[in-house]
Design an enzyme around this catalytic site. Structure first.
Site, short mmCIF file in Angstrom:
data_model
loop_
_atom_site.label_atom_id
_atom_site.label_comp_id
_atom_site.label_asym_id
_atom_site.label_seq_id
_atom_site.Cartn_x
_atom_site.Cartn_y
_atom_site.Cartn_z
N SER A 186 0.79 -1.23 0.00
CA SER A 186 0.00 0.00 0.00
C SER A 186 0.83 1.28 0.00
O SER A 186 0.32 2.33 -0.35
CB SER A 186 -0.96 0.00 1.18
OG SER A 186 -0.25 -0.18 2.38
N HIS A 214 -5.42 -4.44 -1.47
CA HIS A 214 -5.29 -3.42 -2.52
C HIS A 214 -5.23 -4.02 -3.93
O HIS A 214 -5.07 -3.28 -4.90
CB HIS A 214 -4.06 -2.54 -2.28
CG HIS A 214 -4.28 -1.47 -1.25
ND1 HIS A 214 -4.99 -0.32 -1.52
CD2 HIS A 214 -3.90 -1.39 0.04
CE1 HIS A 214 -5.02 0.43 -0.44
NE2 HIS A 214 -4.37 -0.20 0.53
N LYS A 246 -12.19 -1.47 0.55
CA LYS A 246 -11.40 -0.69 -0.40
C LYS A 246 -12.18 -0.62 -1.71
O LYS A 246 -13.22 0.03 -1.75
CB LYS A 246 -10.00 -1.29 -0.52
CG LYS A 246 -9.32 -1.21 0.86
CD LYS A 246 -7.86 -0.97 0.87
CE LYS A 246 -7.40 -0.45 2.22
NZ LYS A 246 -6.92 -1.49 3.15
#
Ligand SMILES: *Cc1c(COP(=O)(O)O)cnc(C)c1O
Length: 398
Positions: A186, A214, A246
């Protein structure tokens, strides 16, 4: 008079302020959208994890409203007692199918998944081997085990091999070895060499656990994530962990793998057993997010189109974007105070992107971390690039 036993709260907080390491919260006024209101100013959003804009998608909103009407706003219990709703079960079936896994289990958050499951995957007499840049929720999960720990160099498969060969000599022999890595990192936006990790782990009989928070809805076929990206299966990547908070645009953690993984995880993870289950609108909105990924491939395509355009423009302007290969593009500035200043100036120019500074990254690699959004228009990207150019020259970064 005795000293106030809570005096440290103020003292230690003030110490953080002095070092410019405190968090000053920004207020998002309205939805997380590509152009959003932050502290009373409209800005181009470049630091949200809402990659595809799903958090504000009409189909997710409608699914949440419908679920409130049919199921209410809360589940009333933990899953193992009276809080296991049909919506939770449906979400897990849909997720497993989406991931090409036998089974999935949904946790309240990704943090709760790592903190709840990792300590159950390895204990006394076991070894956990972690990438040195793994996420804090993995680090905390590892801290809750009695297993021994080792680190391999960031995204360095040969170094993992070295650690595994070292571990082979250990007496008594380790009962289990768990190799754990982020999928997409990240802070740098690079991708773990999961294909090589699998190849190296296999002859050692090690378990492979990937945290793809992610990578989901970003990598792989139609956003199916890192396991799909490398054409691997859950026979080799035993635990594929992720989050709905996310790119899925809602909230909730999850793990996918074998049916035995699901049964074991739900019987053993204390964060799962002892904490209330998701409100019905959360589960329903997550199901709608999977629907959208399966039926509207344009979002992931736009995300990559925007990413490629923006990254190339930043590189052409002379910015250092490090080792990024995903929609996370760091703009490496150097010293913390320069990065702080850069972010403030970007905000004044109408771009919202926050600095990442020590201790999250090394002292001299403070950066502005940008996260691309599929719903940003070409004109928004050009405005953002103009702002970066202006501030970069002003602060002598480019
Ligand atoms: C965000 C993140 C998590 C935590 O997920 P939440 O669902 O927000 O708790 C875990 N691992 C990684 C790598 C993340 O980036």
């Amino acid at each position: 008079m005795t000293r106030d036993p809570t005096a440290f709260l103020k003292e230690e907080y003030e110490e953080l302020v002095k070092q410019a390491l405190d968090w000053r919260l920004r207020e998002l006024q309205g939805p997380s959208s590509p152009r959003a209101m932050v502290d009373g100013k409209e800005v181009i959003m470049l630091c949200s994890n809402n990659y595809l804009g799903l958090s504000n998608h009409p189909k997710l909103k409608q699914a949440a409203i419908n679920a409130i009407k049919t199921h209410g706003v809360g589940s009333g219990s933990v899953r193992p007692i009276a809080g296991n709703m049909d919506l939770h079960e449906e979400l897990e079936r849909r997720l497993a199918k989406f991931k090409g896994a036998e089974a999935s289990l949904v946790y309240q958050t990704g943090f709760a998944a790592n903190a709840g499951l990792i300590p159950q995957m390895a204990g006394k007499g076991d070894l956990i081997i972690s990438d040195e840049l793994n996420h804090g929720s993995i680090i905390d999960g590892v801290r809750l085990t009695r297993a021994e720990r080792a680190i391999f160099k960031h995204a360095d498969a040969p170094d993992l091999n070295r650690v595994l060969n070292e571990a082979k000599k250990h007496k008594p022999k380790y009962r289990r070895i768990l190799v754990i890595t982020d999928g997409v990192f990240s802070m740098d936006g690079d991708i773990a060499p999961l294909d090589q990790i699998v190849k190296i782990a296999k002859p050692h009989g090690a378990i492979v656990y990937v945290d793809d928070a992610h990578g989901e809805a970003v990598l792989g076929e139609g956003g199916r994530g890192i396991v799909s990206h490398f054409n691997l299966s859950h026979k080799d990547v035993h635990v594929e962990m992720g989050t709905f908070s996310k790119a899925f645009g809602v909230v909730g953690g999850h793990v996918s793998g074998s049916e035995w993984l699901r049964k074991y995880a739900l019987n053993k993870s204390r964060t799962w057993l002892l904490s209330g289950s998701h409100p019905p609108p959360v589960a329903a909105a997550c199901i709608a997010a999977i629907d959208i990924l399966e039926n509207e491939p344009q979002h992931v395509k736009n995300l990559w189109k925007n990413t490629d355009y923006f990254k190339k423009a930043l590189n052409d302007l002379g910015f250092n974007t490090g080792m990024s290969e995903t929609p996370i593009t760091p703009v490496i500035i150097g010293e913390s105070d320069q990065a702080q200043k850069f972010s403030v100036r970007l905000y004044e120019e109408g771009v919202f992107a926050l600095p990442i500074v020590y201790p999250m990254v090394a002292r001299d690699t403070a950066r502005i971390r940008t996260i691309m959004n599929a719903a940003l228009k070409m004109e928004d990207l050009n405005d953002a690039i103009t702002a970066f150019d202006k501030v970069g020259k002003e602060l002598n970064v480019t």
